[in-house]
Design an enzyme around this catalytic site. Structure first.
Site, PDB file in Angstrom:
ATOM      1  N   ARG A  86      62.895  39.221-118.158  1.00 16.28           N
ATOM      2  CA  ARG A  86      61.809  38.376-118.636  1.00 16.28           C
ATOM      3  C   ARG A  86      61.996  38.078-120.112  1.00 16.28           C
ATOM      4  O   ARG A  86      62.580  38.859-120.864  1.00 16.28           O
ATOM      5  CB  ARG A  86      60.445  39.059-118.418  1.00 16.28           C
TER       6      ARG A  86
ATOM      7  N   TYR B 114      65.542  34.053-113.404  1.00 25.07           N
ATOM      8  CA  TYR B 114      65.224  35.474-113.253  1.00 25.07           C
ATOM      9  C   TYR B 114      63.810  35.700-112.704  1.00 25.07           C
ATOM     10  O   TYR B 114      62.848  35.039-113.122  1.00 25.07           O
ATOM     11  CB  TYR B 114      65.375  36.209-114.598  1.00 25.07           C
ATOM     12  N   GLY B 115      63.685  36.692-111.860  1.00 23.91           N
ATOM     13  CA  GLY B 115      62.438  37.085-111.195  1.00 23.91           C
ATOM     14  C   GLY B 115      61.156  36.717-111.903  1.00 23.91           C
ATOM     15  O   GLY B 115      60.496  35.735-111.570  1.00 23.91           O
TER      16      GLY B 115
ATOM     17  N   LYS C 116      54.455  37.446-111.595  1.00 23.33           N
ATOM     18  CA  LYS C 116      53.766  37.723-112.853  1.00 23.33           C
ATOM     19  C   LYS C 116      52.965  36.504-113.337  1.00 23.33           C
ATOM     20  O   LYS C 116      51.854  36.649-113.853  1.00 23.33           O
ATOM     21  CB  LYS C 116      54.762  38.184-113.930  1.00 23.33           C
TER      22      LYS C 116
ATOM     23  N   HIS D 241      48.631  45.202-113.234  1.00 27.18           N
ATOM     24  CA  HIS D 241      50.046  45.563-113.069  1.00 27.18           C
ATOM     25  C   HIS D 241      50.098  47.003-112.542  1.00 27.18           C
ATOM     26  O   HIS D 241      50.444  47.928-113.271  1.00 27.18           O
ATOM     27  CB  HIS D 241      50.741  45.448-114.438  1.00 27.18           C
TER      28      HIS D 241
ATOM     29  N   SER E  74      56.607  47.948-117.295  1.00 23.59           N
ATOM     30  CA  SER E  74      57.800  47.554-116.554  1.00 23.59           C
ATOM     31  C   SER E  74      58.880  48.630-116.658  1.00 23.59           C
ATOM     32  O   SER E  74      59.149  49.149-117.745  1.00 23.59           O
ATOM     33  CB  SER E  74      58.332  46.239-117.105  1.00 23.59           C
TER      34      SER E  74
ATOM     35  N   CYS F   4      58.844  51.671-115.613  1.00 24.30           N
ATOM     36  CA  CYS F   4      58.336  52.996-115.982  1.00 24.30           C
ATOM     37  C   CYS F   4      57.854  53.795-114.772  1.00 24.30           C
ATOM     38  O   CYS F   4      57.097  54.752-114.924  1.00 24.30           O
ATOM     39  CB  CYS F   4      57.231  52.865-117.021  1.00 24.30           C
TER      40      CYS F   4
ATOM     41  N   ASP G 101      53.718  46.950-107.520  1.00 24.82           N
ATOM     42  CA  ASP G 101      53.758  46.243-108.810  1.00 24.82           C
ATOM     43  C   ASP G 101      52.439  45.577-109.199  1.00 24.82           C
ATOM     44  O   ASP G 101      52.117  45.534-110.375  1.00 24.82           O
ATOM     45  CB  ASP G 101      54.865  45.187-108.775  1.00 24.82           C
TER      46      ASP G 101
ATOM     47  N   ARG H 294      68.274  44.259-109.975  1.00 21.09           N
ATOM     48  CA  ARG H 294      67.096  44.366-109.102  1.00 21.09           C
ATOM     49  C   ARG H 294      67.475  44.156-107.642  1.00 21.09           C
ATOM     50  O   ARG H 294      68.476  43.513-107.321  1.00 21.09           O
ATOM     51  CB  ARG H 294      66.061  43.306-109.500  1.00 21.09           C
TER      52      ARG H 294
ATOM     53  N   ASN I 138      56.226  64.572-108.663  1.00 21.05           N
ATOM     54  CA  ASN I 138      54.999  63.967-109.209  1.00 21.05           C
ATOM     55  C   ASN I 138      53.832  64.157-108.235  1.00 21.05           C
ATOM     56  O   ASN I 138      52.664  64.021-108.617  1.00 21.05           O
ATOM     57  CB  ASN I 138      55.211  62.482-109.515  1.00 21.05           C
TER      58      ASN I 138
HETATM   59  P1  GTP Z   1      58.829  47.122-112.734  1.00 18.99           P
HETATM   60  O1  GTP Z   1      59.344  46.670-111.414  1.00 18.99           O
HETATM   61  O2  GTP Z   1      59.677  46.650-113.878  1.00 18.99           O
HETATM   62  O3  GTP Z   1      57.396  46.794-112.971  1.00 18.99           O
HETATM   63  O4  GTP Z   1      59.057  48.716-112.834  1.00 18.99           O
HETATM   64  P2  GTP Z   1      58.467  50.013-112.118  1.00 18.99           P
HETATM   65  O5  GTP Z   1      57.299  50.506-112.909  1.00 18.99           O
HETATM   66  O6  GTP Z   1      58.255  49.798-110.665  1.00 18.99           O
HETATM   67  O7  GTP Z   1      59.640  51.089-112.367  1.00 18.99           O
HETATM   68  P3  GTP Z   1      60.582  51.869-111.327  1.00 18.99           P
HETATM   69  O8  GTP Z   1      59.803  52.724-110.367  1.00 18.99           O
HETATM   70  O9  GTP Z   1      61.526  50.908-110.743  1.00 18.99           O
HETATM   71  O10 GTP Z   1      61.347  52.864-112.323  1.00 18.99           O
HETATM   72  C1  GTP Z   1      62.147  52.409-113.381  1.00 18.99           C
HETATM   73  C2  GTP Z   1      63.135  53.465-113.779  1.00 18.99           C
HETATM   74  O11 GTP Z   1      62.460  54.687-114.102  1.00 18.99           O
HETATM   75  C3  GTP Z   1      64.124  53.798-112.673  1.00 18.99           C
HETATM   76  O12 GTP Z   1      65.417  53.899-113.213  1.00 18.99           O
HETATM   77  C4  GTP Z   1      63.645  55.110-112.148  1.00 18.99           C
HETATM   78  O13 GTP Z   1      64.694  55.896-111.617  1.00 18.99           O
HETATM   79  C5  GTP Z   1      62.997  55.768-113.366  1.00 18.99           C
HETATM   80  N1  GTP Z   1      61.897  56.677-112.960  1.00 18.99           N
HETATM   81  C6  GTP Z   1      60.905  56.410-112.079  1.00 18.99           C
HETATM   82  N2  GTP Z   1      60.103  57.480-111.889  1.00 18.99           N
HETATM   83  C7  GTP Z   1      60.593  58.466-112.683  1.00 18.99           C
HETATM   84  C8  GTP Z   1      60.201  59.826-112.929  1.00 18.99           C
HETATM   85  O14 GTP Z   1      59.228  60.346-112.375  1.00 18.99           O
HETATM   86  N3  GTP Z   1      60.944  60.512-113.843  1.00 18.99           N
HETATM   87  C9  GTP Z   1      62.031  59.956-114.468  1.00 18.99           C
HETATM   88  N4  GTP Z   1      62.707  60.699-115.336  1.00 18.99           N
HETATM   89  N5  GTP Z   1      62.440  58.678-114.247  1.00 18.99           N
HETATM   90  C10 GTP Z   1      61.730  57.947-113.374  1.00 18.99           C
HETATM   91  C1  SPV Z   2      58.428  43.707-114.485  1.00 14.34           C
HETATM   92  O1  SPV Z   2      59.179  43.358-115.415  1.00 14.34           O
HETATM   93  O2  SPV Z   2      57.346  44.308-114.699  1.00 14.34           O
HETATM   94  C2  SPV Z   2      58.813  43.459-113.079  1.00 14.34           C
HETATM   95  C3  SPV Z   2      59.949  42.584-112.825  1.00 14.34           C
HETATM   96  O3  SPV Z   2      58.123  43.912-112.178  1.00 14.34           O
HETATM   97  S1  SPV Z   2      59.494  40.903-113.025  1.00 14.34           S
HETATM   98  O4  SPV Z   2      59.058  40.385-111.746  1.00 14.34           O
HETATM   99  O5  SPV Z   2      60.677  40.222-113.481  1.00 14.34           O
HETATM  100  O6  SPV Z   2      58.415  40.796-113.983  1.00 14.34           O
HETATM  101 MN    MN Z   3      56.302  44.889-112.944  1.00 15.88          MN
END
Ligand code: GTP
Ligand code: SPV
Ligand code: MN
Length: 584
Positions: free
Chosen positions: A70, A198-199, A207, A227, A249, A251, A278, A366, A493
């Site tokens: 983004r 891009y997404g 979004k 979000h 994002s 996280c 999401d 992704r 968790n």
């Molecule tokens: P968006 O799609 O961007 O909104 O992201 P999201 O919040 O869905 O994040 P996602 O679950 O894809 O995690 C992003 C990164 O954080 C990945 O590389 C995961 O492996 C890492 N991650 C997720 N949960 C944990 C956790 O509990 N501990 C650690 N250390 N890393 C984590």
């Molecule tokens: C984010 O960046 O929070 C995502 C990926 O979930 S996107 O759809 O590109 O915003």
């Molecule tokens: Mn997101």
């Protein structure tokens, strides 16, 4: 196919006159349509078929190397009054914005096909759902929208019945970062996006519509567009409770939404279900509780780090009918990123893999996949009334200061906790990574109006008759002196989620601290967890000096939004600061 809705037909005509495509295709969302689009994209090189034995129906897409995330600095909220967009958004006057971006759209679809993509955000039959139509010249966008939304004939039928829809105009353009804009016109329910495939920049239902435009509508109509993931947790007694959680994002939303509990929990009868990973739309029901739907129908998730150890549910859904963007490739045509077995033969740009060029997969590589393919997918994701939310969880990536978990003392305090959130930036957006920034409710890049009014809107849900969820804050990302994460995260968790649900039920203990209720070691189920007691001490400590500084920064941040910030929130910040006392 065309439409009986005159306003839609006229808009498509107008856009075609401006963009001058060679052909117009109305998407019906059928399998046959998807297969023929894929074949055309394999022909053009937009998609590469992956190994049909290991990954049937899967494709790899390699984006332009400058179009991988983004672009927040090129994303605008265009309201008549700049103050309505707020200091949290880049603003442009609507007339100027239209003029600027329409000049880019002029003739941009020559030699291309214009796709009309009707979509519904949320179950087709849900009163909480909202529809839109995206016009795009990118077949990759169409393929992704088909997985991410309820796209095609059923959505168009609802749009024709309702007569209203969000208009999204997208063109990939020439992918020149200097000619790239993502513009939102909330007052016109319109989005215009140029120059990125891009997404978050191009899948306009996500979004742009489901957060920026929807948050604006939600404020006017009395609901919340957030979000947030939505996860269901069934306890051994067979009762399922739902938690919505906002993390910025990359996280951890996808991972928490698909969590597999530790073995002892599974043996005891706990089970976790995924509703969404999401976006969450919530509104109060007749009983005063908040009911939530996931407006999406698929996952657009971060690939790197997704492994058999961290997220087996995700891996299980990614072996068929998925699109991978900017991942590496093995010699036998399988997708690859850090966390998967095997070795990459090619990197995300298609070069022979050379560690000197960095990881094989881009940090923001992704996957796109239908939600139903997730083993933990819950049919409640299709419930038109949504699911009742018992707890709201905020969280961020904080290597220091912020404890593993704490509970806000009431709704007002919880809104302050959300408004004061901060997190280290990630590769999901262009720019520096690892810099702590304020990201209220994980909505900094996504709130379609002034944060001051957004905070007031959140506060407004606390009213007579409301049965609001309890609010918590978590941090999976605390690091020790050696730079390693102190908390194992992922499936473990579940231990924190159990405490959260027990707090909601009134059955778990905690220490009352100035920042909220923090569990003591004995309040958490740590059976089977090899965690040094010293790590736990750090994870559960409240450093009063550090928090005094933090609350000072939060106060200054809130003040930066000016006179529209609700006094109740400022008073609450002063209360917490007062409870922390003055430095010894
Ligand atoms: P968006 O799609 O961007 O909104 O992201 P999201 O919040 O869905 O994040 P996602 O679950 O894809 O995690 C992003 C990164 O954080 C990945 O590389 C995961 O492996 C890492 N991650 C997720 N949960 C944990 C956790 O509990 N501990 C650690 N250390 N890393 C984590
Ligand atoms: C984010 O960046 O929070 C995502 C990926 O979930 S996107 O759809 O590109 O915003
Ligand atoms: Mn997101």
């Amino acid at each position: 196919m065309t439409t009986t809705l005159a306003t839609l037909a006229r808009w498509v005509d107008d856009v075609a006159r401006l963009t001058r495509p060679d052909a117009i295709h109305w998407c019906d969302g059928s399998d046959a349509e998807a297969r023929s689009l894929e074949a055309a994209m394999r022909e053009s090189g937009d998609l590469i078929a992956l190994n049909p034995d290991s990954h049937p129906g899967c494709h790899l897409h390699r984006s332009h190397p400058s179009d991988v995330a983004r672009v927040e600095h090129l994303t605008f909220v265009c309201t008549t009054d700049a103050d309505d967009a707020g200091p949290n958004n880049h603003w442009m006057a609507p007339a100027d914005a239209h003029a600027k971006i329409d000049a880019l759209f002029d003739g941009c679809m020559q030699g291309r096909t214009l796709y009309v993509v009707p979509y519904c955000m949320g179950p087709i039959d849900s009163p909480l759902s909202r529809c839109g139509v995206e016009i795009s010249d990118s077949p990759y966008v169409v393929a992704n929208m088909r997985l991410m939304t309820r796209m095609g004939a059923a959505a168009l039928a609802r749009i024709e019945r309702e007569g209203t829809f969000v208009r999204g105009l997208h063109s990939t353009g020439e992918l020149d970062p200097a000619r790239r804009f993502i513009m939102h016109f909330p007052e016109e329910l319109t989005i215009k996006s140029f120059g990125s495939g891009y997404g978050g920049n191009a899948l306009l239902g996500k979004k742009c519509h489901a957060l920026r435009i929807a948050s604006h509508q939600a404020r006017q109509e009395g609901w919340l567009a957030e979000h947030m993931l939505i996860v269901g947790i069934r306890n051994p007694a067979g009762v399922t409770r739902y938690i919505a959680a906002a993390f910025p994002s990359a996280c951890g939303k996808t991972n928490l939404a698909m969590l597999i509990p530790p073995k002892a929990y599974r043996d005891a009868g706990w089970e976790v279900f995924t509703i969404g990973d999401d976006i969450c739309w919530m509104q109060p029901g007749a009983d005063g509780r908040l009911y939530a739907i996931n407006p999406e129908a698929g996952y657009f998730g971060v690939a790197p780090g997704t492994s058999a150890k961290t997220n087996p549910n995700a891996l299980a859904m990614l072996d068929r009918n998925a699109i991978f963007t900017n991942v590496g490739l093995t010699a036998d045509g399988q997708p690859w990123w850090d966390g998967l077995p095997g070795v990459p033969a090619f990197d995300w740009q298609g070069r022979p893999y050379d560690p000197a060029n960095g990881p094989a997969a881009h940090a923001n590589a992704r996957f796109t996949v239908s939600a139903r393919q997730c083993p933990s997918w819950s049919p409640e994701a299709e419930n038109p009334h949504g699911v009742p939310i018992d707890a709201i969880v905020f969280g961020g990536r904080r290597e220091s200061l912020v404890p593993l978990v704490f509970e806000a003392r009431d709704w007002t305090h919880g809104v302050l906790v959300g408004a004061g959130m901060a997190s280290e930036t990630t590769a999901a957006a262009t720019g520096a990574v690892g810099v702590v920034r304020r990201d209220p409710m994980a909505m900094k890049p996504f709130c379609g109006y002034n944060f001051a009014e957004y905070f007031a809107h959140w506060l407004s849900f606390d009213r007579p008759g409301a049965k609001l969820p309890k609010i918590f804050h978590v941090n999976w990302f605390r690091k020790g002196d050696d730079g390693a994460f102190l908390w194992p995260g992922f499936g473990d968790n579940m231990r924190v989620l159990e405490w959260i649900l027990a707090r909601c039920a009134g059955t778990a203990g905690a220490d009352r601290t100035p920042i909220g209720a923090v569990p003591r070691a004995q309040d958490l189920n740590l059976d089977g967890l090899a965690l040094p007691p010293a790590a736990l001490d750090v994870l559960l400590e409240v450093d009063a000096d550090g928090w005094r500084e933090e609350m000072h920064a939060v106060g200054a941040y809130l003040a930066s939004f000016g006179a529209r910030v609700p006094q109740r929130l400022l008073d609450e910040a002063a209360r917490v600061a007062g409870a922390l006392g003055t430095a010894a």
